[in-house]
Scaffold this motif. Sequence first.
Motif, short mmCIF file in Angstrom:
data_model
loop_
_atom_site.label_atom_id
_atom_site.label_comp_id
_atom_site.label_asym_id
_atom_site.label_seq_id
_atom_site.Cartn_x
_atom_site.Cartn_y
_atom_site.Cartn_z
N ARG A 149 -7.63 11.32 -7.39
CA ARG A 149 -6.73 12.46 -7.21
C ARG A 149 -5.27 12.03 -7.07
O ARG A 149 -4.38 12.86 -7.08
N SER A 203 -8.88 6.42 -5.36
CA SER A 203 -8.96 7.88 -5.46
C SER A 203 -8.60 8.33 -6.87
O SER A 203 -7.67 7.83 -7.47
N GLU A 241 0.86 -1.19 0.00
CA GLU A 241 0.00 0.00 0.00
C GLU A 241 0.89 1.22 0.00
O GLU A 241 1.72 1.38 0.88
N PRO A 272 -0.08 11.59 -1.67
CA PRO A 272 -0.67 12.66 -0.84
C PRO A 272 -2.18 12.80 -1.01
O PRO A 272 -2.84 13.37 -0.16
N TYR A 273 -2.73 12.29 -2.11
CA TYR A 273 -4.17 12.45 -2.35
C TYR A 273 -4.91 11.12 -2.40
O TYR A 273 -5.93 10.99 -3.08
N GLY A 274 -4.41 10.13 -1.67
CA GLY A 274 -5.11 8.85 -1.60
C GLY A 274 -4.14 7.69 -1.65
O GLY A 274 -2.95 7.86 -1.87
N LEU A 275 -4.70 6.51 -1.41
CA LEU A 275 -3.87 5.32 -1.33
C LEU A 275 -3.73 4.67 -2.70
O LEU A 275 -4.67 4.65 -3.49
#
Lengths: 620, 620
Positions: free
Chosen positions: B496, B494, B461, B465-468
Amino acid sequence: MLRSIATVCLSGTLPDKLESAAAAGFGGVEIFEQDLLSFEGTPAEAGRMAADLGLAVTLFQPFRDFEAMPEPQRSRNLDRAERKFDTMQALGTQMILVCSNTQAATLDDPARAAADLREMAARAARRGLKLGFEALAWGRHTSRWRQAWDIVREADHPALGLILDSFHTLCMGDDLAGLAQAVPPEKLFFVQFADAPRLRMDPLSWSRHHRSFPGQGELEVPGFLREVLAAGYAGPISLEIFNDEFRAAPSRRIARDGLRSLVWLDEQAGLAPLPATPALSGIEFVEFAVDETARAELAAFLAALGFRLAGTHRSKAVQLWRNGGANLVLNAEPDSAAAERFAQLGPTVCALAFRVDDPARLMARAEALRCPTFRERVGEGERRIPAIRAPDGTLVYLVQATGPGDRPIWEDDFLLAPEATAPGALRGIDHVAQALAPGMLDSFVLFYRAVFGLAPDAPWELPDPYGLVRSRAFTGGVADGVEQVRLPLNVSESTRTGTGRFVSALAGAGVHHIAFATADAAAAVQAASQRAAPLLDIPANYYADLAARFGLGEAETAALQAHHLLFDQDAAGHGFRHAYTLPFQDRFFFELAERGVGYEGFGAANAATRMAAQQRGRAR
Amino acid sequence: MLRSIATVCLSGTLPDKLESAAAAGFGGVEIFEQDLLSFEGTPAEAGRMAADLGLAVTLFQPFRDFEAMPEPQRSRNLDRAERKFDTMQALGTQMILVCSNTQAATLDDPARAAADLREMAARAARRGLKLGFEALAWGRHTSRWRQAWDIVREADHPALGLILDSFHTLCMGDDLAGLAQAVPPEKLFFVQFADAPRLRMDPLSWSRHHRSFPGQGELEVPGFLREVLAAGYAGPISLEIFNDEFRAAPSRRIARDGLRSLVWLDEQAGLAPLPATPALSGIEFVEFAVDETARAELAAFLAALGFRLAGTHRSKAVQLWRNGGANLVLNAEPDSAAAERFAQLGPTVCALAFRVDDPARLMARAEALRCPTFRERVGEGERRIPAIRAPDGTLVYLVQATGPGDRPIWEDDFLLAPEATAPGALRGIDHVAQALAPGMLDSFVLFYRAVFGLAPDAPWELPDPYGLVRSRAFTGGVADGVEQVRLPLNVSESTRTGTGRFVSALAGAGVHHIAFATADAAAAVQAASQRAAPLLDIPANYYADLAARFGLGEAETAALQAHHLLFDQDAAGHGFRHAYTLPFQDRFFFELAERGVGYEGFGAANAATRMAAQQRGRAR
């Protein structure tokens, strides 16, 4: 007490995170190390940035895999600690979190763990720093706070204390019983707060992906706070949430939710009372943003459902359409928030209105919970209806509940048609279902729960032909049929479901359907059919199964089928009959719902059939 | 044996599901009842539709909450069964699945359960129908197949038999030991197959959301098949998968994956051999779809990385760019598949080429596994390179591995520049990372595993910075550094994250980055810097932490930092040094990777820092 949030809760770069935390009203931040590693400036610059925003750096974290390691790792860990102390001094924070070791190599030797932590604490103390030791739920040998405390007590160094985390304790089914007796207040260095839904999965995956802010989950976080306060803790109340959706969501919204959750938590723990939650007595109206053309089209759709033009606003291009106790407002006022919404999204719901016992008290509660509020511009003699902004920017109006002899709110602002008071077939609004992007759900959960005191029902999973829809309803108010406020919230990871398509079209959230309460669904459907209302066809196979499931007779089954009615019955035999319209302009749709006294659901058993019929309707 | 699939595996309406199952090559379907309830035609029409498509209706399912209920439910259940028998006769299927009762009201009384099933079987027999009893892993009193068998044996009716499901057995850590001894073949009515990742969660949630086709998960499904065959089972091999992503994906692709999984399963169980998996010896080239303008821009980018124009195709607008052992093909041929891809998606990778021991054998294997294959049009005297279509429609070319004295493939088709054979700094292609929409991952997993015999690494994982970002790499081939084929697959919920944005731009899947193997990353970076290659800046804080984590000296740390190099080291001390370029036109990017012998990873520990730097690069 100082409100703090860990940077790992928020998306974006470190400056984004700090700015969002400050804007939401936090007084401190925990710096999650990876956020600093990814930051282009120096630790000193990060520290100054926080200070300039009025944020104390409450904690630097995490320091992993430290205690009870064999040599040479032990010595290397102490060297590593010195480098982190450098960073902390540059950053301007005093405390570092040491979480219990998860490595296979760590020794099962509490005395060694204590000795190592004492050594690290002694080195920290030389620089005026200190460390807190926290038991991870999946720590190799230390997974409970009592074990961590035994090690801290044994180490016995003033620069070493205990760190607690509500998730790590509550996820194990553990509690803080005995904390106040065992741990002196000065040894309780720091407390982190997180909630979570109750899931049956391993604590590591649960913790890393599914934590949430207090009030968004199901753990007993208020009780946890009460216990740490009873033990004399006076440090920061700090949020540490790992959540996949928070990571992907805008940091400003998430930070605002975080602060709201702490205000709510303080109230729940009896720390700081808020104005009381409202007594709700139903949904007074639903308001649509339209323009003149869309208004005419929607009015025709509503007329087929038996709605009539019942009033025209005295100063705005706003109409009231009514059927019995169900009120819909069609807002085509130019240069208004509704007009802006219509320009962006087409015809959509732009406001709900709840009947409450004391709008002023609820406005004060909402403001204390950091909700943006709204007071519309009004014409002379018109009533100003206060409103709260929901997380998606739509409005929730607060309408003073009226008694039998009271003057209805409509008389101030609307020129009412003479026949407006004539009874219609509908009793009111049974429920309003909202479709949300998955990342919006927790924001709405906290909004309805904290501000309005609504309680969540059990979650449902509804199979659309093109993906799953998860549904969670919030309910509150007078437990008497139509007077309830019932708000199902639906999310779908799939963009091909009806919910997913609607959310995409609405850029995140919106009212997907409105259910009107009727005392006789068959009659309501019959009347609508006669007016050529576009009703959703239900396949014959559904009725064959219904008869088999409930042992219905032929006549009863035929009557349901003739009226496009779906049927459900709970274990106690309370029934629910409901029918759906086709969507208005591929957007929202309406439901006619006859709710037997005692039936608390929404016909979830019928959702698969309904959603398949809706998708088929689209495909035509 | 008849290959069958449950309609619940596939998205859409019942006709969609049937058509997709037939198109994929299934001979039968289990009709999941809800799919019939949502179908507008009669059950007889559904049956005819299946028959017209050449599909046997192998099973009607599920019949729930039946056995061992108190009266009056018992009698009502038998009435309900009669109605379902009506449906089955109309549908044209003989068998219904009765799954073990989950209701609180069911009696813990195997004799009553047996008596009830005998009664239902007797009624079924009167109509020429039969029923199979299956233990649900979360059944209230019957959760193991041995319990279900005891009840079936006790009931002792010829129209009643046992149904097995690999998920229900394997998820409990159970197996089929003793099946052949205990259960006569004629009592083994039906067997369902499902795989799943090993998750630590409750079996109900695991089963309802995370099942997958055999070969996509981690359960020992081939062994399960071997056991049922050893017990004399000769009925359908039927897939029953509940998977949130399958529900949202196009039914044709999922049906094709399902059939592929059964062909693979037969091979794994020793039932039907396939042409053997290939011996892979590296990635021969990566091909980009470009036009003339994009080719010039990409060529300039590559030139800065030390690539040179090494050849021009004899008959097409295709260039070979080369640096040492790394080959990139730039395809600007008009009216080609590449041109079509470029027109849709802009500059992207349109093909990979693997070196294999026997391309013809692998083509035969791929065709047996129902993979579309591709043979390009070629000019006179040119070499025809066979190719397999990946699940996203891109090509995987199969290039005959050559020995030291063999003629390279390039000489047939390309006019090679004289200096093309001059050695460059790069050793070859270390790995190719693909970004996939979440719903595409299982398709790629099965593709690489079943067709190429690649093995999955442990999942990672990676926090953008904007999701996994979830990552799972497939690796295979000669275990000697650059000769390996290494294919990380990355997905992100995400939109993003860098991965999410790339996937959105590419409508589902694409090569996101290519890592070149070098024996000296510092030298490779230095050379690239001198040619003004756009390299990704890494913050100084990363290096301070690196020094602390690995106990690196100042000079070593400074050298890494000076060369933009990230560093990782496994537990055994094998190192990995790597640097990244900025993206080409906000699309794909490149990596220079120095892989210490024995290091098997991809520097996942550095991914958070890398992705933050990439997002920051974007924001500028």
